[in-house]
Write a protein that holds these residues in place. Structure first.
Motif, PDB file in Angstrom:
ATOM      1  N   VAL A  21       0.546  -0.344 -13.704  1.00 36.64           N
ATOM      2  CA  VAL A  21       1.311  -0.499 -12.334  1.00 36.64           C
ATOM      3  C   VAL A  21       1.899   0.653 -12.018  1.00 36.64           C
ATOM      4  O   VAL A  21       1.945   1.179 -10.596  1.00 36.64           O
ATOM      5  CB  VAL A  21       2.389  -1.940 -12.512  1.00 36.64           C
ATOM      6  CG1 VAL A  21       3.490  -1.802 -11.485  1.00 36.64           C
ATOM      7  CG2 VAL A  21       1.886  -2.943 -12.582  1.00 36.64           C
ATOM      8  N   ALA A  25       1.100   2.396  -8.551  1.00 36.67           N
ATOM      9  CA  ALA A  25       2.381   2.622  -7.738  1.00 36.67           C
ATOM     10  C   ALA A  25       2.333   4.146  -7.183  1.00 36.67           C
ATOM     11  O   ALA A  25       2.694   4.370  -6.034  1.00 36.67           O
ATOM     12  CB  ALA A  25       3.465   2.583  -8.208  1.00 36.67           C
ATOM     13  N   LYS A 151      -2.876  -0.888  -2.425  1.00 41.32           N
ATOM     14  CA  LYS A 151      -2.195  -1.965  -2.443  1.00 41.32           C
ATOM     15  C   LYS A 151      -2.552  -3.103  -3.142  1.00 41.32           C
ATOM     16  O   LYS A 151      -1.592  -3.846  -3.919  1.00 41.32           O
ATOM     17  CB  LYS A 151      -1.542  -2.472  -1.082  1.00 41.32           C
ATOM     18  CG  LYS A 151      -0.542  -1.255  -0.610  1.00 41.32           C
ATOM     19  CD  LYS A 151       0.035  -1.747   0.620  1.00 41.32           C
ATOM     20  CE  LYS A 151       1.122  -0.834   1.170  1.00 41.32           C
ATOM     21  NZ  LYS A 151       1.698  -1.184   2.498  1.00 41.32           N
ATOM     22  N   TYR A 154      -2.260  -3.742  -6.885  1.00 38.93           N
ATOM     23  CA  TYR A 154      -0.754  -3.942  -7.380  1.00 38.93           C
ATOM     24  C   TYR A 154      -1.075  -5.072  -8.356  1.00 38.93           C
ATOM     25  O   TYR A 154      -0.461  -5.045  -9.649  1.00 38.93           O
ATOM     26  CB  TYR A 154       0.097  -4.456  -6.548  1.00 38.93           C
ATOM     27  CG  TYR A 154       0.919  -3.104  -6.121  1.00 38.93           C
ATOM     28  CD1 TYR A 154       1.148  -2.832  -4.717  1.00 38.93           C
ATOM     29  CD2 TYR A 154       1.874  -2.533  -7.054  1.00 38.93           C
ATOM     30  CE1 TYR A 154       2.082  -1.945  -4.169  1.00 38.93           C
ATOM     31  CE2 TYR A 154       2.609  -1.454  -6.470  1.00 38.93           C
ATOM     32  CZ  TYR A 154       2.963  -1.025  -5.130  1.00 38.93           C
ATOM     33  OH  TYR A 154       3.425   0.186  -4.801  1.00 38.93           O
TER      34      TYR A 154
END
Length: 170
Positions: A21, A25, A151, A154
């Motif tokens: 993660v 990010a 995105k 994620y």
């Protein structure tokens, strides 16, 4: 009591998920920053194109004014030439006035040519800025698509390796 092997396995999986993660990010943040930078460039190019178009309009107005000045000065030169033919006694005086007005017409014609050159330059500059803005908009769209794809990662279940593993189970 929890089995130490199970506890170690859970901690290992949790740590790997946390690293995953965090990695995603960082990638999303970098792509968003790039997207914002390209968006700023689009705005700057569109602003420059607008300024060039406004300068182009001002020069077109100046050209019209200078064309009128050329016509006015040329008409005055012709009026003076008619007077010269009819008034020999004032010949030298009128010839002097004709020379002054002819110079003014030449100056106005030179200013007209200069304005035409500026107009061509501003038109070329506006076209170049519009092309740069179009290229920047395309880059912005690509950056937006990359950001959206990043995105989506994620959620670890959307990762291509997880999808291929899940597809193999069915």
């Amino acid at each position: 009591m929890v089995n130490p092997a199970v506890k170690g396995l859970v901690l290992g999986v949790g740590g790997a998920a946390g690293l995953y993660v965090a990695s995603v990010a960082v990638d999303v943040y970098r792509k968003q920053r790039e997207e914002h930078s390209i968006g700023d460039r689009v705005i700057a190019e569109l602003t420059a194109a607008k300024a060039a178009r406004e300068a182009e309009r001002r020069e077109e107005a100046a050209i019209l004014q200078r064309q009128q000045e050329v016509s006015q000065h040329q008409e005055k030169v012709q009026e003076v030439e008619v007077e010269i033919g009819g008034l020999q006694s004032r010949l030298s005086e009128l010839e002097s006035e004709r020379a002054v007005r002819a110079k003014a017409a030449a100056d106005a014609a030179a200013a007209l040519e200069e304005s035409r050159g500026k107009l061509a330059k501003f038109a070329q500059e506006a076209r170049r800025h519009r092309e740069a803005a179009a290229a920047a908009e395309a880059a912005l769209a690509a950056a937006h698509a990359e950001t959206a794809a990043a995105k989506a990662l994620y959620n670890p279940l959307h990762h291509p390796m997880v999808r291929s593993f899940r597809a193999g189970q069915h």
